[in-house]
Design an enzyme around this catalytic site. Structure first.
Site, short mmCIF file in Angstrom:
data_model
loop_
_atom_site.label_atom_id
_atom_site.label_comp_id
_atom_site.label_asym_id
_atom_site.label_seq_id
_atom_site.Cartn_x
_atom_site.Cartn_y
_atom_site.Cartn_z
N GLU A 106 0.84 -1.21 0.00
CA GLU A 106 0.00 0.00 0.00
C GLU A 106 0.87 1.26 0.00
OE1 GLU A 106 -2.33 -1.63 3.31
OE2 GLU A 106 -4.12 -1.30 2.09
N GLU A 126 -3.95 -9.71 3.46
CA GLU A 126 -4.79 -9.41 4.63
C GLU A 126 -5.92 -10.41 4.83
OE1 GLU A 126 -3.53 -7.21 2.59
OE2 GLU A 126 -2.90 -5.40 3.65
C1 3H9 Z 1 -1.62 -5.20 6.87
O1 3H9 Z 1 -0.63 -4.82 6.36
C2 3H9 Z 1 -2.87 -4.36 7.03
C3 3H9 Z 1 -2.83 -3.10 6.19
O2 3H9 Z 1 -3.64 -3.28 5.07
C4 3H9 Z 1 -3.37 -1.96 6.98
C5 3H9 Z 1 -2.42 -1.41 7.96
C6 3H9 Z 1 -2.91 -0.17 8.68
N1 3H9 Z 1 3.48 -7.68 11.80
O3 3H9 Z 1 7.26 -15.19 9.34
P1 3H9 Z 1 8.62 -15.00 9.92
C7 3H9 Z 1 7.25 -11.06 12.57
S1 3H9 Z 1 -1.76 -6.73 7.56
C8 3H9 Z 1 4.11 -8.01 12.91
O4 3H9 Z 1 9.12 -15.98 10.88
P2 3H9 Z 1 9.80 -15.35 7.31
C9 3H9 Z 1 6.95 -12.49 12.93
O5 3H9 Z 1 5.99 -12.56 13.93
C10 3H9 Z 1 -0.19 -7.46 7.34
N2 3H9 Z 1 5.09 -8.94 12.98
O6 3H9 Z 1 9.72 -14.74 8.78
C11 3H9 Z 1 8.31 -12.98 13.37
O7 3H9 Z 1 8.52 -12.51 14.69
P3 3H9 Z 1 9.36 -13.39 15.74
C12 3H9 Z 1 0.00 -7.92 5.96
C13 3H9 Z 1 5.42 -9.55 11.86
O8 3H9 Z 1 11.05 -14.84 6.73
C14 3H9 Z 1 9.26 -12.23 12.44
O9 3H9 Z 1 8.53 -11.08 11.97
N3 3H9 Z 1 1.25 -8.63 5.90
C15 3H9 Z 1 4.79 -9.27 10.65
O10 3H9 Z 1 9.53 -16.82 7.36
C16 3H9 Z 1 9.74 -13.03 11.27
O11 3H9 Z 1 8.60 -13.55 10.59
C17 3H9 Z 1 1.31 -9.95 6.18
O12 3H9 Z 1 0.33 -10.59 6.46
C18 3H9 Z 1 3.79 -8.28 10.65
N4 3H9 Z 1 3.15 -7.91 9.52
O13 3H9 Z 1 8.57 -14.71 6.53
C19 3H9 Z 1 2.69 -10.54 6.08
N5 3H9 Z 1 5.30 -10.05 9.69
O14 3H9 Z 1 10.71 -13.55 15.11
C20 3H9 Z 1 2.92 -11.41 7.26
C21 3H9 Z 1 6.25 -10.81 10.28
O15 3H9 Z 1 9.31 -12.60 16.98
N6 3H9 Z 1 4.27 -11.93 7.32
N7 3H9 Z 1 6.32 -10.51 11.59
O16 3H9 Z 1 8.61 -14.69 15.82
C22 3H9 Z 1 4.69 -12.93 6.56
O17 3H9 Z 1 4.00 -13.45 5.72
C23 3H9 Z 1 6.10 -13.43 6.79
O18 3H9 Z 1 6.48 -12.98 8.06
C24 3H9 Z 1 7.15 -12.93 5.78
C25 3H9 Z 1 8.55 -13.33 6.26
C26 3H9 Z 1 6.84 -13.57 4.41
C27 3H9 Z 1 7.11 -11.42 5.63
#
Ligand code: 3H9
Length: 710
Positions: A106, A126
């Site tokens: 975004e 999302e």
């Molecule tokens: C959004 O964006 C809403 C908007 O439209 C509006 C906003 C106002 N937030 O998965 P990993 C942490 S909704 C907080 O093991 P990888 C995760 O908990 C969001 N924390 O790594 C972990 O912490 P810890 C839309 C997050 O390399 C660490 O980062 N985005 C977030 O296997 C490492 O993560 C998503 O849904 C987050 N957004 O994978 C993407 N993301 O080490 C969600 C990660 O303490 N994330 N963490 O356990 C993912 O899909 C994967 O984390 C990603 C990396 C592919 C990015």
């Protein structure tokens, strides 16, 4: 001042540098930093353009999911900042790498131009968290890639790769991989090219969404489909309405629609449950006693002993990840048959377009069949998947303890047996653990990893890491009968059988359970798994002295086996089968009437047994067992249990798993109903005895979500 996002100056170009490891999530401090940087850029008239660039392994991967549940959360500040970025009177270029997701995409779409490193993935995931993009993703994406692709991307949550993004107009240019500094360099050159060509701001909000392939009833159809297929989820229908707004209304009006619908999703219990699972999945990888910086044992080759349904499925997981596998069987026929089934599976996937045409051959080439256990000597991990019988498995463990090379990990794919006994039998208990794959092993995401008393921390850590590599959700369980999942399944099946003997029909029981969102109730599930298999587990447990002193315990399944009603595979079980279709069978009622009489169980009219009673009697004891499992430290956290049920047993993700659901129902209510059924039914066998933890939590005013409590 926030140093998580700062403005740096490179000659006459401003660089907004985001630095919030590990994934540059948009925490309030990052948002504040971006806002400050925009203020500075706006004030500094020497700067001709702004580049948005993030440190580390990825551009911004989204809004900070942990923030969504905090009081006072609002998307307004970030959205307002995006509007200011888009309004800037000098060009703004996003330099993208890694996973550009959610709020990250975004942000990128509010910029005027986007360049991306080849291999970058871009998406709005999302929906997988029960929400919709809340920072104008539903409004800007259709304006960049057209309404059809935008709706597809937002509804599926699946990212697209940089090449497709270039094709569809989401990014303007691709950059060869070469590290973050190189990306920034390339972005600065790109800016100069733009400036040289006299290109200025190009605002997404001013564009009109392409409507190619959008017929008059496109959105109505999409809405109807979202309702039928995803009616239990809050986001899909609202996503359709947002994209429709983008396609038909001015930007500001679409913005208002998105803001209202985002808030409805965010506040919904379904989204809270799905966000809980997101963090549970990450927490499950943190294992007491395994240091975060442990050194994993290298796994370059895997051995599987047994080429049956389980062994074949297990081997496929590794071949899919490019890891060579040696499969050992005792006879050439069994080996041929096993490998033949694997080949057919791959070919069927290729025929459906799920694999490329040359994938089956490539994957089969990674599988080597053998009739000699000695051929497992060069494997780094060996998983035995032989018949579930203690004596046989002990013998196999002993043999593997001798054959496997020093440092190799030995695993037993058992669903119920005592891993400590098998570990001792191997003579190498530190190298030993249990890997409980769920059937079909190449499809189901759950992998229960059973930690023996002597399992070495690096062995456990290695297998958890490997599980993620092969796309599984690993959950560590201690040693007990049935581990986490099957142990909790036991009281659920027990009550469903008592209910049948009391007068409820299989269809009635399944209907009540399915109303919670499970794809199958207990009767259909066992019919599919095989009632013979289920009954044998009960009988074996009885032989080992593990059953209550109650002849009516699991009497129905044992009777079914005795009558040759093995379920779907024999055309009759709890139902009769018309092909794969279950049809109610009066014979089952007759069997249950006879069993009730034999065991002195009072029958009721089926209409006197409510769905509420069925749900309470099947699900509350399952939750109670979960509490016992936590108390005994078989599971490390309530979230681990939830992952087991969502990924292994079809528990609906929008309920967050049984322990999350328990919080939603209220622990006091659950305890009161357990007590009620205990006193109503005269609880001689302790079926309804509450977990001490449950009582403790109620006294202390705790919820499972507060775990650990101190
Ligand atoms: C959004 O964006 C809403 C908007 O439209 C509006 C906003 C106002 N937030 O998965 P990993 C942490 S909704 C907080 O093991 P990888 C995760 O908990 C969001 N924390 O790594 C972990 O912490 P810890 C839309 C997050 O390399 C660490 O980062 N985005 C977030 O296997 C490492 O993560 C998503 O849904 C987050 N957004 O994978 C993407 N993301 O080490 C969600 C990660 O303490 N994330 N963490 O356990 C993912 O899909 C994967 O984390 C990603 C990396 C592919 C990015």
């Amino acid at each position: 001042m926030s140093d998580l996002a700062t403005l740096q100056v490179h000659g006459t170009i401003g660089v907004l540098r985001i630095h919030n490891p590990p994934v540059n999530a948009l925490s309030p401090k990052v948002v504040q930093g971006i806002k400050n940087a925009v203020d500075q850029f706006e004030a500094d008239r020497r700067l001709q353009a702004l580049v948005v660039h993030a440190d580390g392994r990825t551009f911004v991967a989204g809004g900070d999911i942990a923030e969504f549940s905090k009081p006072g959360f609002e998307a307004k500040t970030f959205n307002g900042t995006l509007a200011r970025i888009e309004s800037l009177d000098r060009p703004v270029i996003a330099a993208l790498h890694g996973t550009v997701l959610g709020g990250g995409l975004e942000l990128a779409m509010a910029c005027h131009y986007r360049i991306a490193v080849e291999g970058t993935r871009l998406g709005l995931p999302e929906v997988l968290l029960g929400i919709l993009p809340g920072s104008l993703g539903t409004q800007r994406l259709p304006r960049l890639v057209g309404a059809r692709l935008a709706l597809d991307m937002i509804l599926s949550g699946k990212p697209i790769d940089a090449a497709k993004a270039l094709d569809s107009g989401l990014v303007d240019a691709l950059v060869e991989p070469g590290g973050n500094d190189a990306l920034l360099e390339r972005a600065l050159v790109y800016v100069q090219e733009l400036l040289g060509a006299g290109k200025g701001p190009r605002r997404t909000r001013d564009r009109t969404p392409a409507m190619e392939g959008i017929e008059a009833d496109f959105f109505d159809k999409a809405l109807a489909e979202a309702k039928t297929k995803k009616g239990a989820y809050p986001a899909p229908q609202r996503i359709v309405r947002c994209v429709q707004a983008a396609a038909t209304l001015p930007f500001e009006e679409g913005e208002a629609v998105e803001a209202a619908l985002f808030e409805e999703c965010r506040a919904s219990p379904q989204s809270v449950a799905m966000r809980h699972l997101f963090f549970a999945e990450r927490a499950a990888g943190k294992i007491p006693g395994v240091p975060a910086d442990f050194t994993a044992r290298p796994i370059r080759k895997v051995g599987v002993l047994g080429a049956g349904t389980m062994g074949g499925g297990i081997a496929m997981n590794f071949a899919n990840a490019g890891i060579p596998v040696t499969i050992v069987e005792t006879s050439a026929e069994a080996l041929e048959r096993g490998l033949g089934i694997v080949r057919k599976n791959y070919e069927a996937s290729a025929a459906k377009g799920k694999l490329r045409p040359d994938d089956p051959a490539k994957r089969m080439a990674l599988l080597t069949g053998s009739l000699r256990v000695e051929d497992l000597a060069d494997c780094d991990l060996v998983i035995e998947a032989v018949f579930e019988n203690m004596d046989i498995k002990k013998q196999v463990a002993k043999q593997l303890g001798t054959v496997c090379k020093a440092g190799a990990i030995i695993a037993s794919n058992t669903s119920t047996l005592d891993v400590n006994i098998l570990a001792q039998a191997s003579g190498r208990p530190a190298d030993f653990l249990g890997t409980h794959f769920f059937s079909p092993a190449n499809v189901m995401r759950l992998l229960e990893i059973v930690r023996g008393d002597a399992t070495a921390p690096d062995v456990l850590g290695t297998v958890v890491k490997l599980a993620r590599t092969i796309g599984k959700v690993p959950v560590v369980s201690g040693v007990c009968y049935g581990f986490i999942g099957n142990r909790m399944l036991e009281p659920y099946l027990r009550e469903s059988e008592f209910l049948m003997m009391e007068g409820a029909s299989p269809a009635q029981i399944d209907g009540a359970i399915q109303s919670l969102g499970l794809p199958m109730g207990p009767c259909r599930m066992l019919d599919l798994a095989g009632l013979d298999v289920a009954a044998k587990v009960v009988i074996e447990r009885g032989k080992a002295g593990g059953l209550p002193d109650d002849p009516s315990y699991r009497a129905v399944v044992q009777k079914m086996m005795a009558l040759g009603r093995f379920g779907q595979k024999t055309g009759a079980g709890y139902y009769r089968y018309d092909g794969r279709n279950p049809v109610p069978d009066l014979e089952v009622e007759r069997i249950c009437v006879a069993l009730a009489e034999q065991h002195g169980i009072t029958r009721r009219k089926s209409s006197d047994i409510s769905d509420e009673e069925i749900i309470e009697r099947c699900v509350y004891p399952l939750i109670n067992e979960g509490a016992k499992i936590l108390e005994e430290e078989i599971a490390y956290r309530p979230g681990d249990i939830d992952l087991v049920w969502v990924n292994g047993y079809g528990f609906p993700d929008f309920r967050g798993g049984p322990m999350h659901m328990a919080d939603t129902i209220g622990l006091q209510k659950i305890a009161a109903r357990l007590d009620h059924y205990g006193s109503q039914r005269g609880d001689r066998h302790g079926y309804w005895s509450r977990a001490g933890l449950l009582t403790e939590m109620i006294t202390g005013g705790h919820r499972f979500a507060d775990w650990p409590f101190n």
